[in-house]
Motif scaffolding. Structure first.
Motif, mmCIF file in Angstrom:
data_model
loop_
_atom_site.group_PDB
_atom_site.id
_atom_site.type_symbol
_atom_site.label_atom_id
_atom_site.label_comp_id
_atom_site.label_asym_id
_atom_site.label_seq_id
_atom_site.Cartn_x
_atom_site.Cartn_y
_atom_site.Cartn_z
ATOM 1 N N ALA A 275 0.847 -1.191 0.000
ATOM 2 C CA ALA A 275 0.000 0.000 0.000
ATOM 3 C C ALA A 275 0.885 1.245 0.000
ATOM 4 C CB ALA A 275 -0.911 -0.006 1.225
ATOM 5 N N ALA A 276 0.370 2.313 -0.511
ATOM 6 C CA ALA A 276 1.129 3.562 -0.597
ATOM 7 C C ALA A 276 1.489 4.050 0.803
ATOM 8 C CB ALA A 276 0.321 4.618 -1.333
ATOM 9 N N GLY A 277 2.789 4.219 1.042
ATOM 10 C CA GLY A 277 3.249 4.723 2.330
ATOM 11 C C GLY A 277 3.258 3.662 3.409
ATOM 12 N N GLY A 278 4.280 3.662 4.243
ATOM 13 C CA GLY A 278 4.349 2.732 5.360
ATOM 14 C C GLY A 278 4.635 1.310 4.928
ATOM 15 N N ASP A 279 4.400 0.382 5.846
ATOM 16 C CA ASP A 279 4.670 -1.033 5.612
ATOM 17 C C ASP A 279 3.392 -1.855 5.679
ATOM 18 O OD1 ASP A 279 7.390 -0.540 5.323
ATOM 19 O OD2 ASP A 279 7.754 -0.704 7.485
ATOM 20 N N CYS A 295 3.208 -5.258 8.352
ATOM 21 C CA CYS A 295 4.340 -6.174 8.481
ATOM 22 C C CYS A 295 4.900 -6.128 9.900
ATOM 23 C CB CYS A 295 5.444 -5.793 7.496
ATOM 24 S SG CYS A 295 5.060 -6.165 5.785
ATOM 25 N N PRO A 296 5.278 -7.273 10.450
ATOM 26 C CA PRO A 296 5.830 -7.270 11.813
ATOM 27 C C PRO A 296 7.201 -6.623 11.885
ATOM 28 C CG PRO A 296 5.975 -9.454 10.841
ATOM 29 C CD PRO A 296 5.157 -8.630 9.898
ATOM 30 N N ASP A 297 7.866 -6.468 10.747
ATOM 31 C CA ASP A 297 9.182 -5.835 10.704
ATOM 32 C C ASP A 297 9.096 -4.483 10.007
ATOM 33 O OD1 ASP A 297 11.252 -8.088 11.533
ATOM 34 O OD2 ASP A 297 9.797 -9.025 10.204
ATOM 35 N N ARG A 298 10.067 -3.656 10.283
ATOM 36 C CA ARG A 298 10.271 -2.496 9.422
ATOM 37 C C ARG A 298 10.792 -3.007 8.085
ATOM 38 N NH1 ARG A 298 12.251 -1.370 14.376
ATOM 39 N NH2 ARG A 298 14.341 -1.982 13.712
ATOM 40 N N ILE A 299 10.392 -2.387 6.983
ATOM 41 C CA ILE A 299 10.688 -2.915 5.662
ATOM 42 C C ILE A 299 11.482 -1.895 4.841
ATOM 43 C CG2 ILE A 299 9.695 -3.749 3.493
ATOM 44 C CD1 ILE A 299 9.289 -5.651 5.818
ATOM 45 N N VAL A 308 13.345 -5.970 1.696
ATOM 46 C CA VAL A 308 14.234 -6.627 2.653
ATOM 47 C C VAL A 308 13.769 -6.234 4.051
ATOM 48 C CG1 VAL A 308 16.588 -6.811 3.525
ATOM 49 C CG2 VAL A 308 16.191 -6.595 1.067
ATOM 50 N N PRO A 309 13.485 -7.204 4.943
ATOM 51 C CA PRO A 309 13.115 -6.864 6.322
ATOM 52 C C PRO A 309 14.261 -6.138 7.018
ATOM 53 C CG PRO A 309 12.579 -9.157 5.823
ATOM 54 C CD PRO A 309 13.432 -8.655 4.698
ATOM 55 N N ASP A 310 13.909 -5.183 7.890
ATOM 56 C CA ASP A 310 14.920 -4.329 8.524
ATOM 57 C C ASP A 310 14.692 -4.229 10.032
ATOM 58 O OD1 ASP A 310 17.133 -2.673 8.618
ATOM 59 O OD2 ASP A 310 15.958 -0.842 8.297
ATOM 60 N N GLY A 311 14.403 -5.363 10.673
ATOM 61 C CA GLY A 311 14.309 -5.382 12.133
ATOM 62 C C GLY A 311 12.885 -5.393 12.647
ATOM 63 N N ARG A 312 12.662 -6.112 13.741
ATOM 64 C CA ARG A 312 11.339 -6.264 14.326
ATOM 65 C C ARG A 312 10.842 -4.949 14.905
ATOM 66 N NH1 ARG A 312 8.346 -11.188 14.324
ATOM 67 N NH2 ARG A 312 7.365 -10.273 16.152
ATOM 68 N N ARG A 313 9.532 -4.722 14.795
ATOM 69 C CA ARG A 313 8.913 -3.578 15.451
ATOM 70 C C ARG A 313 8.760 -3.809 16.950
ATOM 71 N NH1 ARG A 313 6.658 -0.402 11.496
ATOM 72 N NH2 ARG A 313 6.361 -1.433 9.493
ATOM 73 N N ASP A 314 8.533 -5.054 17.351
ATOM 74 C CA ASP A 314 8.262 -5.344 18.759
ATOM 75 C C ASP A 314 9.496 -5.823 19.513
ATOM 76 O OD1 ASP A 314 8.641 -7.831 17.678
ATOM 77 O OD2 ASP A 314 6.616 -8.556 18.055
ATOM 78 N N HIS A 315 10.672 -5.740 18.890
ATOM 79 C CA HIS A 315 11.941 -6.109 19.523
ATOM 80 C C HIS A 315 12.000 -7.586 19.909
ATOM 81 C CE1 HIS A 315 12.835 -1.857 19.552
ATOM 82 N NE2 HIS A 315 11.734 -1.616 20.217
ATOM 83 N N ALA A 316 11.216 -8.405 19.231
ATOM 84 C CA ALA A 316 11.305 -9.847 19.473
ATOM 85 C C ALA A 316 12.533 -10.406 18.770
ATOM 86 C CB ALA A 316 10.047 -10.545 18.970
ATOM 87 N N VAL A 317 13.057 -11.496 19.305
ATOM 88 C CA VAL A 317 14.071 -12.291 18.625
ATOM 89 C C VAL A 317 13.504 -13.697 18.531
ATOM 90 C CG1 VAL A 317 15.989 -10.866 19.453
ATOM 91 C CG2 VAL A 317 15.293 -12.872 20.770
ATOM 92 N N GLN A 318 14.154 -14.538 17.761
ATOM 93 C CA GLN A 318 13.637 -15.887 17.590
ATOM 94 C C GLN A 318 14.643 -16.913 18.081
ATOM 95 O OE1 GLN A 318 11.579 -16.970 14.112
ATOM 96 N NE2 GLN A 318 10.033 -15.450 14.578
ATOM 97 N N VAL A 319 14.120 -17.863 18.841
ATOM 98 C CA VAL A 319 14.900 -18.995 19.339
ATOM 99 C C VAL A 319 14.156 -20.253 18.933
ATOM 100 C CG1 VAL A 319 15.801 -20.191 21.363
ATOM 101 C CG2 VAL A 319 15.829 -17.679 21.277
ATOM 102 N N ALA A 320 14.811 -21.094 18.143
ATOM 103 C CA ALA A 320 14.184 -22.335 17.653
ATOM 104 C C ALA A 320 12.848 -22.051 16.976
ATOM 105 C CB ALA A 320 14.017 -23.342 18.784
#
Length: 417
Positions: A275-279, A295-299, A308-320
């Motif tokens: 969509a026009a503007g934003g993610d 999108c859950p990430d900044r794009i 290309v994804p450019d980092g989580r908005r909610d500061h989550a990381v992934q383990v397994a």
């Protein structure tokens, strides 16, 4: 509606009529819910569970757990409100649960919900139309036309596993054979690999498979999701002859992009547009309107259809393959009576793929004993992916030159501020 597929969607197949698929979804969901209720899996047999497994005698499910499990299944599978839960509450075996659920699912709404991990936060539930998920499964089946066997290492009640191990097999005729990798050593795949294998896994397991299977059979392919796949790992797998599809998405959005070249941007799936503007992304809705998701990430948008994804908005990381929230884990550690402050972050690649914690004790003392206490503290309160497995102690939290919290070396005890 440029670049969007607007044709009427084909109805999703009745996936629950395939007994093996239904049993796996039900067992995977029950296992996760029991682990949450019991704060771990101690005493439970490992998956997969056979249909004959007894709920009371072998799984130790009591009456309160039985009702909670029935409610969780009803919510995830969108059973009609008038569904009689008595057959579930009175069932003796897993197979009897499947018998009771199958008819009720068929009378449902065509919806399914997936719950986020909630490993260190409040779990959220995302609801999807089965026909929209079926559209995605058919798209990826077209990208993997050679599939003869589908080998999976992901749970089927999360959206990634449901798409690629429940719906995807139904898009082929004949359906590929299904092989559960979750109790198989990576090295075993080296002897068992066949032409036309499609392996569905996540980056941590792909790293182990890359070491165990240096050369893949002709026509072998893989799918990875849940977390970014390190480009070096993707290249290593490609050099070994594997075609790897990286899928970008989330529980909230389902899949939105994909690539088969680690050095290329992701491409939007054909029914999505930016969509026009934003993610914000849009896709056609059944009623003729548009569905919109953030999108859950900044794009980083390279053009209207590549990103290309450019980092989580909610500061989550992934383990397994599970979202965890280091700040919330640190807050939990800080509530321990012997802790003044704590900082949690994901290990560096050379350290591992779990969480680590830096702890400032309230009083100087035996940090080895405190490490044992904290390990038990998180074991009682967090699911395995959210538990720090390495504790470092110091007089103050580590900071960089600009005063921001910084990384540290595991085991460098009593680090100076």
């Amino acid at each position: 509606m440029d670049n969007l597929e607007t044709a009427a969607l084909p109805a999703a197949p009745d996936w629950w009529r395939e007994r093996e698929l239904l049993r796996r979804v039900v067992a995977d969901l029950m296992h996760t819910e029991l682990c949450l209720m019991r704060h771990g899996s101690a005493g439970m047999p490992g998956l997969p569970w056979p249909e004959r497994i007894e709920l009371d005698a072998e799984l130790g499910i009591d009456s309160l757990e039985r009702y909670a499990l029935a409610s969780a299944l009803a919510a995830a599978l969108h059973l009609p409100p008038q569904t009689d839960l008595q057959p579930l509450l009175g069932a003796v075996t897993l197979g009897q649960w499947c018998d009771a659920l199958g008819e009720a699912i068929g009378a449902g709404s065509g919806l399914i919900s997936f719950k986020s991990s909630g490993s260190s936060g409040v779990p959220t539930r995302s609801t999807h139309r089965l026909d929209l998920l079926w559209q995605e499964a058919r798209f990826f089946a077209a990208q993997l036309p050679q599939a003869r066997r589908l080998l999976y290492a992901v749970p089927s009640h999360h959206i990634y596993g449901f798409l690629f191990t429940v719906l995807l097999p139904l898009a082929y005729r004949p359906a590929p054979a299904l092989v559960d990798l979750r109790r198989m050593l990576p090295a075993a795949l080296r002897q068992q690999a066949e032409d036309g294998d499609v392996v569905v896994a996540y980056p941590e397991l792909w790293a182990a498979l890359a070491q165990a299977v240096p050369r893949w059979r002709a026509g072998a392919a893989g799918v990875t999701s849940t977390a970014p796949c390190p480009p070096a790992l993707a290249r290593q797998l490609a050099d070994g002859g594997l075609r790897l599809l990286e899928v970008y998405g989330s529980s909230e959005t389902a899949g939105v992009g994909w690539r088969s070249d680690a050095d290329a941007p992701y491409a939007l799936l054909p029914y999505w547009r930016h969509a026009a503007g934003g993610d914000v992304l849009q896709r056609p809705a059944v009623d003729g309107g548009l569905l919109e998701v953030l999108c859950p990430d900044r794009i980083d948008w390279r053009d209207g259809r590549r990103f290309v994804p450019d980092g989580r908005r909610d500061h989550a990381v992934q383990v397994a393959g599970v979202n965890v929230y280091p700040a919330q884990v640190a807050a939990l550690l800080a509530r321990h009576p012997a802790v003044r402050a704590a900082h949690v972050r994901l290990m560096r690649p050379d350290e591992g793929a779990r969480l680590k914690a830096f702890v400032v004790p309230l009083r100087p003392g035996d940090t080895a004993a405190l490490a044992d206490q904290l390990a038990g503290w998180v074991r009682e309160r967090l699911a395995p992916p959210a538990r720090p497995v390495a504790f470092t102690f110091g007089a103050a939290l580590p900071v960089g030159q600009q005063g921001k919290l910084a990384d540290w070396m595991i085991g460098a005890a009593d680090q100076a501020p």
